[in-house]
Write an enzyme that holds these catalytic residues in place. Sequence first.
Site, PDB file in Angstrom:
ATOM      1  N   GLY A  95       0.815  -1.209   0.000  1.00  0.00           N
ATOM      2  CA  GLY A  95       0.000   0.000   0.000  1.00  0.00           C
ATOM      3  C   GLY A  95       0.854   1.266   0.000  1.00  0.00           C
ATOM      4  O   GLY A  95       2.004   1.243  -0.457  1.00  0.00           O
ATOM      5  N   CYS A 101       3.005   5.645  16.070  1.00  0.00           N
ATOM      6  CA  CYS A 101       3.968   4.685  16.649  1.00  0.00           C
ATOM      7  C   CYS A 101       5.119   4.320  15.714  1.00  0.00           C
ATOM      8  O   CYS A 101       6.272   4.627  16.010  1.00  0.00           O
ATOM      9  CB  CYS A 101       3.236   3.432  17.095  1.00  0.00           C
ATOM     10  SG  CYS A 101       2.172   3.743  18.508  1.00  0.00           S
TER      11      CYS A 101
END
Length: 466
Positions: free
Chosen positions: A272, A279
């Site tokens: 993707g 994070c």
Amino acid sequence: MKIAVVGSGYVGLVAAACFAEIGHHVICVDNDPQKLAVLNRGDTPIHEQYLPELLARHRGQRLRFSDSLPDAVRASSVIFVAVGTPSLETGDADLSYVETVARDIAQSADGYKVIVEKSTVPVYTNEWIRRIMQLAGASPADFDVASNPEFLREGTAISDFLYPDRIVVGVDSERAAETLKEVYKPLASGSYHQSASAIPQPAGAQTPARMLLTSAKSAELIKHASNAFLALKISFINAVANICEAVDADIEEVAVGIGTDSRIGKRFLRSGIGYGGSCFPKDVAAFRSVARECGYEFPLLDEIVRVNNEQRAVFLRKVRTTLWTLRGKRLAVLGLAYKGGTDDIRESPAIEIVRSLLHEQCSIVAHDPAAMDRARQTLSGDVTFADDPYQAAVGADALLILTDWEEFASLDLTRIKGLLRYPIVIDGRNLYSAESMRKHGLQYVSMGRSTIELESVASAALKTKT
Ligand SMILES: NC(=O)c1ccc[n+]([C@@H]2O[C@H](COP(=O)([O-])OP(=O)(O)OC[C@H]3O[C@@H](n4cnc5c(N)ncnc54)[C@H](O)[C@@H]3O)[C@@H](O)[C@H]2O)c1
């Protein structure tokens, strides 16, 4: 047990609600008056499945919210620190919030306490906390510092907390180990999972939860290394996707072929536009800094980041190649959150891509099921927001999918085609099969797979606007 949780963000609020859910009495502290006002009037400040239910069950009963750290510390035997640890410009974790809290705890404590790092922190932070507390006047006999990193994922945070793959408890004293075993007993014994009111067990969850007892330093390293490894999986599959495109192979087939090897596993092998969120970007950078400080070069970590950043550019090139020129194009954008299931837009690749398209003078009509309020604050007046994907698609030159929301994977494609100016879908999350797009007569551009070209569509897309 009586527990204080300092910080009521994505981690602190979820931890506090879940600790109340498994039977503890919890005071959740924050120094943000707006957040506390939202919580105290009964609202839920973040989008998270099951959180409203847990807050409704326990707020005002076993769960209270407060702005007073001293009161919470005095009322509790265990204090979880869940404040932010953002990146400094150097890539190091900014531990100033943790330091402030440690000092305040030391000045308020009135007996033995276990201070638990829940925030993601570099190795050795437990020693710094110990040092700061002693400098602030706490006697070493009156506290222990433990590390209990959090592995929840936004979007499934409550289920992840209550049905974890593992609970890592990093302790350097028997007393702290016993305290944390007591905190997690309802999960480690499975008694919570057997209760009639338990939050539903997700598929594949392991009960009772497995608890790993380690040293505090090992626990700190486990968290950083885990996030770096997950980021590595994402960058690896994205790099392979780029090779797939070059040779006309299909990354979805390749990913299944790789992921069915039980040594590798299927999860996090989704090609993707790359990872984002609060994070992975900061934790990979902080782990890099930790390695450097230890005298170990870790260039693999740099490469993870490089590949990830490159994916945004790969996607933008696809938009440009498909639409030829960008200036003045109207684009329907589905997704602003950094991933589906959350309203979090921190370091969201979708936001970054929208910014680049605005810079190219496209006009953007965006929809996100949960993140539009937050996106409005950062994208100011430059983007038009739509109530649903279909409203966003009206008259657009192409539909861009930037976040993997479940809702976006089941669109009425016939309706979408009828609304778009050109029947073009550019999917940065590979939510559709080539067959379904071909069947619906849509040109389909995705990641690591061949473009579904429709001759008539391709030429229409190149027509200049009238
Ligand atoms: N978000 C995630 O998915 C996730 C998952 C695992 C671990 N973590 C880690 O957990 C930590 C917290 O992350 P988050 O996403 O919950 O952050 P967040 O920014 O959503 O929440 C942090 C909260 O701490 C509060 N705070 C800061 N200083 C304070 C103080 N002195 N006293 C009281 N409250 C204070 C802030 O007001 C804020 O509400 C970070 O280290 C993060 O890396 C996050």
